[in-house]
Design an enzyme around this catalytic site. Structure first.
Site, PDB file in Angstrom:
ATOM      1  N   ASP A 158       0.886  -1.194   0.068  1.00 17.45           N
ATOM      2  CA  ASP A 158       0.020   0.070  -0.021  1.00 17.45           C
ATOM      3  C   ASP A 158       0.696   1.403  -0.349  1.00 17.45           C
ATOM      4  OD1 ASP A 158      -1.377  -2.310   1.592  1.00 17.45           O
ATOM      5  OD2 ASP A 158      -3.227  -1.152   1.113  1.00 17.45           O
ATOM      6  N   TYR A 162      -1.787   4.132  -6.289  1.00 13.90           N
ATOM      7  CA  TYR A 162      -3.147   5.070  -5.827  1.00 13.90           C
ATOM      8  C   TYR A 162      -3.559   6.116  -6.687  1.00 13.90           C
ATOM      9  CZ  TYR A 162      -3.284   2.478  -1.468  1.00 13.90           C
ATOM     10  OH  TYR A 162      -3.253   1.563  -0.684  1.00 13.90           O
ATOM     11  N   HIS A 206     -11.531  -2.671   6.928  1.00 16.30           N
ATOM     12  CA  HIS A 206     -11.620  -3.934   6.208  1.00 16.30           C
ATOM     13  C   HIS A 206     -11.599  -5.077   6.941  1.00 16.30           C
ATOM     14  CE1 HIS A 206     -10.474  -1.399   2.923  1.00 16.30           C
ATOM     15  NE2 HIS A 206      -9.107  -0.945   3.509  1.00 16.30           N
ATOM     16  N   HIS A 265      -3.562  -3.883   2.358  1.00 18.46           N
ATOM     17  CA  HIS A 265      -4.815  -3.641   2.459  1.00 18.46           C
ATOM     18  C   HIS A 265      -5.342  -2.566   3.807  1.00 18.46           C
ATOM     19  CE1 HIS A 265      -8.716  -3.346   0.833  1.00 18.46           C
ATOM     20  NE2 HIS A 265      -9.406  -4.204   1.421  1.00 18.46           N
ATOM     21  N   VAL A 266      -5.054  -3.061   4.894  1.00 17.28           N
ATOM     22  CA  VAL A 266      -5.147  -2.537   6.090  1.00 17.28           C
ATOM     23  C   VAL A 266      -3.910  -1.615   6.452  1.00 17.28           C
ATOM     24  CG1 VAL A 266      -5.955  -2.563   8.505  1.00 17.28           C
ATOM     25  CG2 VAL A 266      -6.756  -4.348   7.043  1.00 17.28           C
TER      26      VAL A 266
HETATM   27 FE   LIG Z   1      -6.185  -2.028  -0.461  1.00 16.75          FE
END
Ligand SMILES: [Fe+2]
Ligand SMILES: *[C@@H]1O[C@H](CO)[C@@H](O)[C@H](O)[C@H]1NC(C)=O
Ligand SMILES: *[C@@H]1O[C@H](CO)[C@@H](O)[C@H](O)[C@H]1NC(C)=O
Ligand SMILES: *[C@@H]1O[C@H](CO)[C@@H](O)[C@H](O)[C@H]1NC(C)=O
Ligand SMILES: *[C@@H]1O[C@H](CO)[C@@H](O)[C@H](O)[C@H]1NC(C)=O
Length: 477
Positions: free
Chosen positions: A165, A195, A325, A352-353
């Site tokens: 991320d 992103y 999430h 993700h988190v």
């Molecule tokens: Fe994600």
């Protein structure tokens, strides 16, 4: 009962209770860090600088190109015209005895027109060797280098970095710089790259380009092993873009054919003493789907005598006690968890988190709709689950953890950072999570990871031997 026997029972129950108390007491760090604001670095900042010279190659990145570490795929973009498609390479600087030819393509995304994207497979390399390579032509050519991993072998040492991320903020920059300082050899990237999908219209493509220039100081010199996250999906009907993963797949290739996968989104490689399996959280995985069938076959190809370390990467964590999430990994957990236990996966990395979390070895495979089993329980055959979604993207941190901390959760902290896993030999690997702290890299969580196949067999034999000898002694009294 004689006193020796009582002593033994007392000893056993003491060990049992103290291991419950100390073993599964999780830790939630209350550390509050000062951070850069969660906004992307401005486009004119030097971290996104375009290299000098007409049509100079930019956005250079490499990944492993085969199933054993004797090939790399070198990718780059030329902005003005297709230019040369060749990589010149060799084992000494300035002497490029060999060359390989790649492919070039361009595409549009909405109104955005990409540069010319090159992918070139360089194969037939020697293990454990430094190669220099040159791309582009004339004055605007550029030179880089990389090192091939040792041959696939049970005790081959290797140091991985784990990043997730990442995005393109000043927090991302800190993570990247700290990662480079760690001197690890290959990045296991757990999804959500640029992103760029936070932007609209042509800016989406533009931010994919800036991200690739931003990470080039690492990606041009060592393989990054890619997996896809939700920010790679980019389903944008408002601008007529409805084919998932389009920008990602055009730019980031993976050696999926080498592991007989039918999609670049899930695949496996063997690297030094590790077998690494990459899964796609956002592609079908239930029974009968291609990913399910492929994974069932790939797991049978794992040979722990040759690659003792079995590592799985995915974007969505299967165990997550953050409010962000929460439960999103449940559906994949239900499908694959029993395999991860059966095949004794050592560790599963996810992102993700936007926080850090590490689990104890727990499983929840005994769920039985008529029996009482419905909670995760300690399980020596289960993997350690580690969430490293804390690269530092513009969405900021996920700072609310569920309270109380569940039993399976060993350590959690909402800070930015990255991890490293340094494999020493077939039995031991040293793991670190490094927080970005006021511009410094601070090791905050670390432990020795014992191999599930070699470590445990040996420990079990030792334990069995110890118990038999104590019983022998008791019986002979
Ligand atoms: Fe994600
Ligand atoms: C690709 O580049 C060529 C010229 O080199 C151009 O004619 C074509 O329109 C481009 N294709 C796309 C999809 O942008
Ligand atoms: C992939 O399939 C081919 C053809 O069936 C086989 O020769 C090859 O060994 C397979 N590769 C792997 C990694 O299993
Ligand atoms: C579920 O639990 C019930 C009651 O304990 C037991 O009879 C049954 O065999 C279990 N089923 C499975 C599939 O384990
Ligand atoms: C593996 O490495 C660990 C840590 O460096 C060391 O203690 C252990 O003796 C090594 N084991 C073998 C079999 O070499």
């Amino acid at each position: 009962m004689d006193s020796k026997m009582q002593g033994l029972l007392f000893f056993c129950s003491f060990v049992f209770f103290s291991s419950i108390r100390d073993g599964y007491a999780g830790f939630t760090s209350s550390f509050v860090r000062s951070e850069f604001p969660s906004v992307d670095i401005p486009l004119d900042h030097q971290v996104f600088a375009v290299p000098k010279g007409h049509n100079a190659p930019q956005q250079v990145h490499i990944t492993q190109g085969d199933y054993e570490g004797k090939a790399v795929i070198i990718s780059w973009v030329t902005p003005d015209e297709p230019g040369s498609n060749h990589v010149h390479f060799g084992t000494s600087e300035d002497k490029y005895q060999s060359s390989a030819e790649g492919t070039v393509s361009n595409y549009t995304f909405g109104e955005y027109k990409s540069g010319y994207i090159h992918h070139c497979l360089v194969e037939g390399l020697e293990h454990n060797t430094k190669y220099y390579y040159k791309i582009g032509s004339g004055d605007s050519s550029r030179e880089f280098w990389f090192e091939t991993p040792p041959k696939v072998e049970a005790d081959a040492p290797y140091k991985f970095g784990i990043i997730g991320d990442l995005g393109q903020t000043f927090n991302s920059l800190s993570t990247l710089e700290h990662y480079i300082e760690s001197k690890a050899q290959t990045v296991l990237f757990v999804g959500d790259l640029s992103y760029a999908d936070r932007y609209k219209y042509t800016d989406v493509g533009v931010r994919w380009d800036t991200w690739a220039r931003f990470v080039e100081k690492s990606t041009a010199y060592q393989p990054w092993i890619w997996s896809a996250g939700n920010h790679e999906i980019e389903y944008f009907p408002y601008m007529g873009e409805v084919v998932p993963f389009n920008n990602y797949l055009r730019r980031y290739t993976t050696p999926y054919l080498a592991s007989n996968s039918s999609s670049p989104l899930w695949y496996a490689i063997r690297l030094a003493s590790a077998h690494i399996i990459v899964l796609s959280s956002y592609s079908p995985y239930v029974k009968y789907t291609p990913q399910y069938k492929w994974l069932s076959e790939e797991l049978t190809r794992v040979d722990r005598e040759k690659t003792p370390w079995l590592i799985v990467l995915m974007h969505v964590p299967l165990y997550n006690s953050n409010e962000a999430h929460y439960m999103e990994g449940e559906s994949m957990r239900v499908v694959f968890e029993s395999w991860f236990i059966k095949y004794k996966v050592d560790v599963i990395f996810a992102g993700h988190v936007h926080a850090y979390e590490r689990s104890y070895r727990f499983s929840n495979v005994d769920y039985n709709i008529t029996g009482g089993n419905r909670y995760p329980v300690a399980d020596k055959s289960a993997p350690v689950y580690i969430t490293v979604g804390d690269g530092g993207n513009q969405e900021g941190l996920a700072s609310r953890f569920m309270d109380p901390q569940p039993e399976y959760s060993a350590f959690r902290e909402a800070s930015y950072g990255h991890s490293t896993l340094e494999i020493k030999n077939r039995t031991h690997a040293v793991y670190h999570w490094n927080r970005n702290d006021e511009g410094k890299k601070v090791t905050t969580d670390s432990f020795v990871l014992h191999n599930q196949y070699w470590g445990n067999n040996r420990r079990r034999r030792k334990l069995k031997h110890f118990i038999l000898s104590v019983i022998d002694e008791v019986v002979s009294i």
